[in-house]
Design an enzyme around this catalytic site. Structure first.
Site, PDB file in Angstrom:
ATOM      1  N   TYR A  67       0.837  -1.207   0.000  1.00  0.00           N
ATOM      2  CA  TYR A  67       0.000   0.000   0.000  1.00  0.00           C
ATOM      3  C   TYR A  67       0.871   1.256   0.000  1.00  0.00           C
ATOM      4  CZ  TYR A  67      -3.946   3.039   0.901  1.00  0.00           C
ATOM      5  OH  TYR A  67      -4.891   4.013   0.775  1.00  0.00           O
TER       6      TYR A  67
ATOM      7  N   PHE B 107      -7.813  19.675 -24.633  1.00  0.00           N
ATOM      8  CA  PHE B 107      -8.552  18.436 -24.861  1.00  0.00           C
ATOM      9  C   PHE B 107      -9.868  18.482 -24.060  1.00  0.00           C
ATOM     10  CE2 PHE B 107      -9.499  13.953 -23.797  1.00  0.00           C
ATOM     11  CZ  PHE B 107      -9.767  13.530 -25.084  1.00  0.00           C
ATOM     12  N   ASP B 108     -10.868  17.690 -24.486  1.00  0.00           N
ATOM     13  CA  ASP B 108     -12.221  17.745 -23.866  1.00  0.00           C
ATOM     14  C   ASP B 108     -12.218  17.593 -22.345  1.00  0.00           C
ATOM     15  OD1 ASP B 108     -12.162  16.895 -26.492  1.00  0.00           O
ATOM     16  OD2 ASP B 108     -13.721  15.390 -26.263  1.00  0.00           O
TER      17      ASP B 108
ATOM     18  N   ASP C 217       0.266  19.771 -20.928  1.00  0.00           N
ATOM     19  CA  ASP C 217      -0.554  18.560 -21.028  1.00  0.00           C
ATOM     20  C   ASP C 217       0.246  17.632 -21.937  1.00  0.00           C
ATOM     21  OD1 ASP C 217      -2.303  16.539 -21.602  1.00  0.00           O
ATOM     22  OD2 ASP C 217      -3.998  17.824 -22.090  1.00  0.00           O
TER      23      ASP C 217
ATOM     24  N   ALA D 251       0.491  14.337 -22.833  1.00  0.00           N
ATOM     25  CA  ALA D 251       0.105  12.975 -23.245  1.00  0.00           C
ATOM     26  C   ALA D 251       0.990  12.402 -24.360  1.00  0.00           C
ATOM     27  CB  ALA D 251      -1.360  12.963 -23.678  1.00  0.00           C
TER      28      ALA D 251
ATOM     29  N   LYS E 221      -1.020   7.106 -23.512  1.00  0.00           N
ATOM     30  CA  LYS E 221      -0.520   7.403 -24.859  1.00  0.00           C
ATOM     31  C   LYS E 221       0.983   7.093 -24.881  1.00  0.00           C
ATOM     32  CE  LYS E 221      -4.490   9.912 -24.631  1.00  0.00           C
ATOM     33  NZ  LYS E 221      -5.328   9.984 -23.431  1.00  0.00           N
TER      34      LYS E 221
ATOM     35  N   HIS F 199     -21.908  12.614 -27.871  1.00  0.00           N
ATOM     36  CA  HIS F 199     -21.341  11.722 -28.883  1.00  0.00           C
ATOM     37  C   HIS F 199     -21.163  10.291 -28.379  1.00  0.00           C
ATOM     38  CE1 HIS F 199     -18.069  13.486 -26.625  1.00  0.00           C
ATOM     39  NE2 HIS F 199     -17.252  12.529 -27.015  1.00  0.00           N
TER      40      HIS F 199
HETATM   41  N1  F0G Z   1      -5.039  15.318 -22.583  1.00  0.00           N
HETATM   42  C1  F0G Z   1      -5.007  14.930 -23.871  1.00  0.00           C
HETATM   43  C2  F0G Z   1      -4.244  15.753 -24.862  1.00  0.00           C
HETATM   44  C3  F0G Z   1      -5.668  13.758 -24.283  1.00  0.00           C
HETATM   45  O1  F0G Z   1      -5.621  13.397 -25.568  1.00  0.00           O
HETATM   46  C4  F0G Z   1      -6.379  13.004 -23.317  1.00  0.00           C
HETATM   47  C5  F0G Z   1      -7.116  11.798 -23.710  1.00  0.00           C
HETATM   48  C6  F0G Z   1      -6.369  13.453 -21.982  1.00  0.00           C
HETATM   49  C7  F0G Z   1      -5.692  14.617 -21.655  1.00  0.00           C
HETATM   50  C8  F0G Z   1      -7.097  12.700 -20.899  1.00  0.00           C
HETATM   51  O2  F0G Z   1      -6.383  11.584 -20.537  1.00  0.00           O
HETATM   52  O3  F0G Z   1      -7.949   9.714 -21.094  1.00  0.00           O
HETATM   53  O4  F0G Z   1      -5.974   9.367 -19.590  1.00  0.00           O
HETATM   54  O5  F0G Z   1      -7.917  10.649 -18.802  1.00  0.00           O
HETATM   55  N2  F0G Z   1      -7.384  11.513 -24.913  1.00  0.00           N
HETATM   56  C9  F0G Z   1      -8.048  10.303 -25.416  1.00  0.00           C
HETATM   57  C10 F0G Z   1      -8.344  10.413 -26.885  1.00  0.00           C
HETATM   58  C11 F0G Z   1      -9.204   9.841 -24.608  1.00  0.00           C
HETATM   59  O6  F0G Z   1      -9.046   9.521 -27.417  1.00  0.00           O
HETATM   60  O7  F0G Z   1      -7.862  11.325 -27.538  1.00  0.00           O
HETATM   61  P1  F0G Z   1      -7.098  10.252 -19.978  1.00  0.00           P
END
Ligand code: F0G
Length: 462
Positions: A75, A127-128, A218, A220, A261, A454
């Site tokens: 843990y 990103f969303d 960010d 990724a 990623k 979506h």
């Molecule tokens: N930032 C970026 C640039 C991303 O592309 C994503 C996720 C996230 C943050 C969030 O990360 O999914 O680990 O919580 N992108 C995926 C996509 C879901 O399909 O482009 P996460």
């Protein structure tokens, strides 16, 4: 113009295989009907080649799988946590890090510590989920990416770059006190996997310093971004990927990272913080415990931290990156060769097809790229995702559908998962669709969820 970085073949051999199967045309029709014509609602067993996302869908190496067996599931104080800490410091140069269950977990822990209600968070293009976490913390996300990002045919090598004059203008207008932090997304996913140059990052840092604003990344797709810098930015061609990454990250105060990623793992995330951020680290630790987990696992199993510690090194291999980015570029080139309009230059993780232009007989209200996703699945069993009008949702004030300038279909390529033969099959499917594309019918929604429509909407053909 497509850069030819790809070596002759995949820089790995395959030790384990996972069978996939193509359902009959009739089977695909039934599956899609059941899913309400929404590819998100297909079972993965109904999909032949899955290009929905590159997130968590990649293949791990034998070295990573071996690491899984040395998971220390204590843990507190797991040895894998310390291995991961060493990798983060070694690669990014950050002494502080926290593990999280994925990227959005990192955003959820960090953003409320930085944002006061009403604050702005300017970035190249959020990103969303990132935008959602900015908004959940009471902030307002602002996209200030350069104009070229919206021009699909512009060959600008760094379409993820921030528009520096627009950034300065925005800070001057709103006042630095109303800005929580600046966020640079690398590569710029929502803008088509387009990279940010080192030169642009330096200019953003100068602006951040001038106005005394924190600067975050960010991160990724940090390695793909560094590869583009090496290949496209004058003066960078002879520098090792690791050196470029170090320099890039030294410009920022910290990062959030979805390890799904370029971490080359199926689940996981990170917060990384520079030495100057010790106070923020303390606060983030306090939030981490109730939201994600204790500070030495934060939502990840020990074995997953070990796989990530190893993946972070594997992703830096230039052979790997050349094949990775090259495989995506090769697919894009095949589509261009048969006259399918796509975003150029081709991004690092996906090919974005311009559905609105290719199916120009369909008005945007009939969701051309969604209609193309449906046709692609029926034709070939390939799953793609719409990044366009359905994703954009409705204007909260007027309730009208937002009509974004771009209506795209994203072919997102998982890492080390499919061979070039699979990509050729995808291109061939587009060739077949091309012959009859004027006959593709548009769609309308029969069920529309209030938020994030979506994912679960249902459709019928117009
Ligand atoms: N930032 C970026 C640039 C991303 O592309 C994503 C996720 C996230 C943050 C969030 O990360 O999914 O680990 O919580 N992108 C995926 C996509 C879901 O399909 O482009 P996460």
């Amino acid at each position: 113009m497509v850069e030819a970085y790809w070596p002759q073949a995949e820089p790995y051999r395959i030790k384990v295989v996972e069978p996939i199967q193509l359902l009959s045309r009739e089977g695909r029709e039934k599956a899609l009907e059941r899913a309400g014509l929404n590819p998100f609602l297909l079972k993965s067993d109904e999909v032949y080649i899955d290009l929905l996302t590159d997130s968590g869908t990649g293949a791990m190496s034998d070295n990573q799988w071996a690491g899984m067996m040395s998971g220390d599931e204590s843990y507190a104080g797991s040895r894998n946590y310390y291995n991961l800490a060493r990798a983060v410091e070694d690669i990014f140069g950050y002494p502080f890090f926290l593990p999280t269950h994925q990227g959005r977990g990192a955003e959820n822990v960090l953003f409320p510590l930085l944002i006061e209600p009403g604050n702005y968070v300017p970035g190249n293009m959020h990103f969303d989920t990132t935008r959602a976490h900015i908004e959940l913390a009471g902030g307002i996300g602002v996209n200030l990416v350069g104009e070229e990002a919206y021009d699909l045919s512009s060959e600008h090598p760094f379409k993820g770059d921030m528009d520096i004059p627009a950034l300065i203008d925005f800070i001057e207008k709103k006042g630095p006190n109303s800005i929580a932090f600046i966020l640079m997304t690398v590569t710029c996913n929502s803008g088509g996997g387009q990279p940010v140059s080192l030169g642009n990052m330096k200019r953003v840092q100068e602006v951040a310093r001038k106005y005394d604003l924190p600067l975050f990344i960010d991160a990724a797709r940090f390695a793909e971004n560094a590869f583009f810098i090496k290949k496209r930015e004058p003066g960078q061609e002879d520098r090792p990927i690791r050196t470029i990454i170090r320099e890039f990250f030294q410009l920022a105060d910290g990062f959030t990272l979805s390890a799904k990623k370029d971490g080359l793992v199926n689940i996981g995330g990170l917060i990384g913080l520079a030495r100057s951020q010790e106070e923020l680290l303390q606060k983030a630790r306090e939030r981490l415990v109730p939201l994600e987990g204790f500070i030495t696992y934060g939502g990840m199993a020990g074995r997953d931290m070990e796989a990530l510690a190893r993946g972070l090194y594997e992703v830096l291999e230039e052979d790997y990156l050349a094949h990775r980015v090259g495989q995506v570029a090769r697919l894009g080139q095949k589509l261009l060769d048969i006259g399918v309009p796509i975003q150029q230059p081709i991004g690092g993780h996906a090919v974005f097809v311009d559905g609105k232009t290719w199916l120009k007989h369909l008005p945007q209200e009939q969701f051309p790229s969604q209609a193309l996703c449906i046709e692609l699945y029926l034709e070939s069993g390939v799953r793609a995702v719409e990044v366009g009008t359905i994703l954009a949702g409705r204007d909260p004030q007027t309730g009208e559908n937002i009509m974004p300038p771009l209506d795209l279909l994203r072919l997102t390529v998982p890492r080390r998962t499919y061979t070039d033969n699979h990509m050729d099959y995808v291109a061939a499917a587009f060739g077949k669709i091309g012959e009859k594309r004027e006959k593709i019918r548009g769609v309308k929604m029969t069920y529309e969820p209030q938020i994030l429509r979506h994912f679960t909407a249902s459709f019928t053909r117009v």
